[in-house]
Design a protein around this motif. Structure first.
Motif, PDB file in Angstrom:
ATOM      1  N   ALA A  65       0.826  -1.204   0.000  1.00  0.00           N
ATOM      2  CA  ALA A  65       0.000   0.000   0.000  1.00  0.00           C
ATOM      3  C   ALA A  65       0.867   1.263   0.000  1.00  0.00           C
ATOM      4  O   ALA A  65       0.548   2.251  -0.669  1.00  0.00           O
ATOM      5  CB  ALA A  65      -0.930  -0.008   1.203  1.00  0.00           C
ATOM      6  N   ARG A  66       1.967   1.234   0.735  1.00  0.00           N
ATOM      7  CA  ARG A  66       2.846   2.406   0.796  1.00  0.00           C
ATOM      8  C   ARG A  66       3.485   2.687  -0.563  1.00  0.00           C
ATOM      9  O   ARG A  66       3.542   3.842  -1.011  1.00  0.00           O
ATOM     10  CB  ARG A  66       3.925   2.177   1.848  1.00  0.00           C
ATOM     11  N   ILE A  67       3.933   1.629  -1.252  1.00  0.00           N
ATOM     12  CA  ILE A  67       4.547   1.818  -2.575  1.00  0.00           C
ATOM     13  C   ILE A  67       3.532   2.378  -3.570  1.00  0.00           C
ATOM     14  O   ILE A  67       3.825   3.315  -4.329  1.00  0.00           O
ATOM     15  CB  ILE A  67       5.131   0.483  -3.091  1.00  0.00           C
ATOM     16  N   LEU A  68       2.323   1.813  -3.568  1.00  0.00           N
ATOM     17  CA  LEU A  68       1.299   2.280  -4.504  1.00  0.00           C
ATOM     18  C   LEU A  68       0.895   3.719  -4.199  1.00  0.00           C
ATOM     19  O   LEU A  68       0.672   4.527  -5.117  1.00  0.00           O
ATOM     20  CB  LEU A  68       0.070   1.365  -4.434  1.00  0.00           C
ATOM     21  N   THR A  69       0.800   4.063  -2.916  1.00  0.00           N
ATOM     22  CA  THR A  69       0.453   5.435  -2.543  1.00  0.00           C
ATOM     23  C   THR A  69       1.486   6.430  -3.053  1.00  0.00           C
ATOM     24  O   THR A  69       1.148   7.499  -3.575  1.00  0.00           O
ATOM     25  CB  THR A  69       0.318   5.547  -1.019  1.00  0.00           C
ATOM     26  N   GLU A  70       2.765   6.059  -2.937  1.00  0.00           N
ATOM     27  CA  GLU A  70       3.830   6.950  -3.401  1.00  0.00           C
ATOM     28  C   GLU A  70       3.789   7.121  -4.915  1.00  0.00           C
ATOM     29  O   GLU A  70       4.001   8.215  -5.433  1.00  0.00           O
ATOM     30  CB  GLU A  70       5.184   6.404  -2.960  1.00  0.00           C
ATOM     31  N   LEU A  71       3.502   6.041  -5.647  1.00  0.00           N
ATOM     32  CA  LEU A  71       3.503   6.110  -7.105  1.00  0.00           C
ATOM     33  C   LEU A  71       2.256   6.783  -7.665  1.00  0.00           C
ATOM     34  O   LEU A  71       2.297   7.413  -8.728  1.00  0.00           O
ATOM     35  CB  LEU A  71       3.633   4.706  -7.694  1.00  0.00           C
ATOM     36  N   LEU A  72       1.133   6.661  -6.962  1.00  0.00           N
ATOM     37  CA  LEU A  72      -0.127   7.207  -7.453  1.00  0.00           C
ATOM     38  C   LEU A  72      -0.389   8.630  -6.982  1.00  0.00           C
ATOM     39  O   LEU A  72      -1.102   9.393  -7.640  1.00  0.00           O
ATOM     40  CB  LEU A  72      -1.297   6.311  -7.023  1.00  0.00           C
ATOM     41  N   GLY A  73       0.145   8.966  -5.821  1.00  0.00           N
ATOM     42  CA  GLY A  73      -0.097  10.302  -5.281  1.00  0.00           C
ATOM     43  C   GLY A  73      -1.371  10.419  -4.475  1.00  0.00           C
ATOM     44  O   GLY A  73      -1.750  11.526  -4.079  1.00  0.00           O
ATOM     45  N   PHE A  74      -2.043   9.297  -4.228  1.00  0.00           N
ATOM     46  CA  PHE A  74      -3.208   9.324  -3.341  1.00  0.00           C
ATOM     47  C   PHE A  74      -3.265   7.993  -2.586  1.00  0.00           C
ATOM     48  O   PHE A  74      -2.652   7.000  -2.969  1.00  0.00           O
ATOM     49  CB  PHE A  74      -4.515   9.564  -4.105  1.00  0.00           C
ATOM     50  N   ARG A  75      -4.017   8.020  -1.494  1.00  0.00           N
ATOM     51  CA  ARG A  75      -4.059   6.877  -0.582  1.00  0.00           C
ATOM     52  C   ARG A  75      -4.907   5.743  -1.141  1.00  0.00           C
ATOM     53  O   ARG A  75      -5.952   5.960  -1.762  1.00  0.00           O
ATOM     54  CB  ARG A  75      -4.631   7.324   0.763  1.00  0.00           C
ATOM     55  N   VAL A  76      -4.453   4.508  -0.915  1.00  0.00           N
ATOM     56  CA  VAL A  76      -5.235   3.315  -1.238  1.00  0.00           C
ATOM     57  C   VAL A  76      -5.657   2.651   0.073  1.00  0.00           C
ATOM     58  O   VAL A  76      -5.090   2.919   1.126  1.00  0.00           O
ATOM     59  CB  VAL A  76      -4.434   2.334  -2.121  1.00  0.00           C
ATOM     60  N   TYR A  77      -6.641   1.770  -0.010  1.00  0.00           N
ATOM     61  CA  TYR A  77      -7.213   1.161   1.182  1.00  0.00           C
ATOM     62  C   TYR A  77      -6.920  -0.337   1.204  1.00  0.00           C
ATOM     63  O   TYR A  77      -6.919  -0.995   0.162  1.00  0.00           O
ATOM     64  CB  TYR A  77      -8.726   1.383   1.218  1.00  0.00           C
TER      65      TYR A  77
END
Length: 489
Positions: A65-77
């Motif tokens: 989740a942390r990697i995806l949040t950094e790459l996308l620029g918004f929080r995932v659940y």
């Protein structure tokens, strides 16, 4: 009230085996296909994305989740503790936060879902290619044997390499293909088909093309993967075929067959015929067409002269079902893999649950029993290979002797001259001071009246003023933290 045989502490004390990543890499980017996830989210312009992990992979959830949040620029659940089986997409939990997409990690049953876009990331388990090849060659010495290659979905990343290597020796080996766009193609892929000299067999989110002159009974299966509900479902579906089960880590091979298991489940047919009250246990709100099969089951049960009640239960267990002990047997509506409960895994549930196909075989004259066990309820609906037409008229009552209890067994409806009662007639009877609709005498109303505890009584004064909040008890119901353990024994 039914006596519970489980205190509930097992759920709190349960431990999990953490699933190891593929041995050829410890890189989360590879195992969880991070770049593919990012590309899919951006292509769909999704803004609120849920990541669904099975229990054994939750250890990696924060890092992914942390990697995806950094790459996308918004929080995932992160979705954990799924509402139903972890192999199915948890649309219920995703809709609670208004998600517009779900990424499902780990093993999946590939059951079609129509309400929300889904990306499947299978993850990986280690596969020793040379050991798998040499292991099968030792187990099967006939190079002309007709084989169908299937695999644990987590071995998908090496499936093509394995097939190519095996076909060098087994010239008639066929490979089952995953229906990765199962949701989009389900209307055309549902059931088996015969086109252009090829017979397409569809099962467990997979399909295989057989030459038209061949039958599925001519083939044996090669299964690459660990023991799982996927394998169990296939063993029952093709119980007349031999399965060569290959351990992906060391190439060891075991022969398996589902014939004995299918035969042992015959007793469930008699249990359904003996039952007076049948519960429809809904174990999914995400698999397509679940509402249609519930309507069909209700009609079949009513035509057989029995009562049905519908329950929605996530991850059923013995304590949950013990609270509705008046129900004789439950027909479990869920995905093809979670619908099958094995005797050795959970003996209590095994005795209480049957599949929709088994119920149809027991109560519907047109539905025939077969050694090809059907765990997918969608195949019972129009367009499915096991679909049979139902008559609108109620079955006339027939009387037999139960093979299990030696008691009288009645199937169908006894026709009487009196006008049938309905919910609008207002007819009631008085039992022990309680008014019960005559329509429900012998059913849910009478059962509730006979219980020692019937729910909250609005006539009893509340212990605290309404609207006043106080701190409640802590712990589990059998032993709260403020209770003296010596007094509870």
């Amino acid at each position: 009230m039914a006596t519970l045989t489980n205190s509930g502490t097992a759920c709190l004390e349960r431990t999990l085996d953490i699933e190891a990543l593929a041995k050829d890499t410890n890189d989360l980017e590879v195992n969880y296909e991070i770049q593919r996830c990012v590309s899919w989210i951006k292509a769909g312009n999704f803004k609120k994305v849920c990541l669904q992990f099975p229990d054994e992979l939750l250890v990696d959830a924060p890092a992914v989740a942390r990697i995806l949040t950094e790459l996308l620029g918004f929080r995932v659940y992160i979705l954990g503790d799924t509402t139903y089986g972890s192999c199915c997409v948890d649309e219920v939990a995703a809709e609670h936060i208004g998600a517009d997409a779900v990424i499902h990690f780990g093993r999946t049953c590939l059951s079609p879902s129509k309400r929300i876009p889904v990306l499947y990331v299978f993850t990986r388990i280690f596969v020793d290619l040379s050991a798998v090849h040499s292991g099968l060659l030792k187990a099967v010495d006939d190079s002309m044997k007709k084989l169908i290659f299937v695999y644990d979905i987590r071995c998908h990343y090496v499936a093509d390499s394995v097939v190519t290597k095996l076909q060098e020796y087994f010239s008639q080996l066929l490979s089952a293909e995953l229906l990765l766009n199962y949701c989009d193609t389900i209307s055309s892929e549902k059931g088996d088909s015969h086109l252009d000299g090829v017979t397409t067999i569809t099962f467990n989110g997979r399909s295989v093309n057989l030459p038209s002159e061949s039958s599925i009974k001519d083939y044996q299966f090669v299964y690459l993967g660990t023991s799982s509900p996927t394998l169990t479902s296939m063993l029952l579906r093709f119980s007349e075929n031999t399965f060569y089960c290959i351990d992906p880590s060391d190439g060891s091979v075991e022969c398996a067959s589902g014939m004995r298991t299918v035969m042992s489940r015959n007793a469930k047919l008699e249990m359904a015929k003996d039952a007076d009250i049948i519960g429809i246990l809904v174990g999914t709100l995400g698999v397509a067409d679940y509402r249609d099969v519930i309507v069909r089951l209700k009609h079949i049960i009513k035509s057989a002269g029995k009562r049905s009640y519908t329950f929605v239960v996530g991850k059923p267990n013995e304590p949950k079902l013990a609270n509705i002990a008046e129900v004789d047997i439950f027909v479990y509506v869920s995905c093809p893999e979670t619908a099958i409960v094995e005797r050795l895994t959970d003996p209590a549930l095994y005795k209480k649950l049957i599949t929709p196909w088994e119920l149809e075989v027991a109560l519907l004259e047109e539905q025939e029993w077969s050694l090809q066990f059907e765990s997918d309820f969608r195949e019972l609906l129009p367009g499915g290979v096991r679909h049979v037409e139902m008559t609108s008229a109620l079955q006339e009552e027939t009387v037999n002797v139960s093979l299990l209890t030696n008691k009288t067994q009645r199937l169908g409806v006894r026709y009487v001259a009196e006008d049938p009662l309905d919910s609008k007639s207002g007819a009631v009877v008085l039992q022990n001071g309680l008014a019960i609709a005559e329509l429900h005498v012998g059913g849910g109303g009478e059962i509730l009246q006979g219980r020692t505890w019937q729910g909250l009584d609005s006539s009893v004064t509340a212990p605290v003023p309404v609207g006043h909040v106080v701190e409640g008890r802590a712990g589990i119901a059998s032993i709260y933290v403020d209770e003296n353990k010596s007094n509870t024994s």
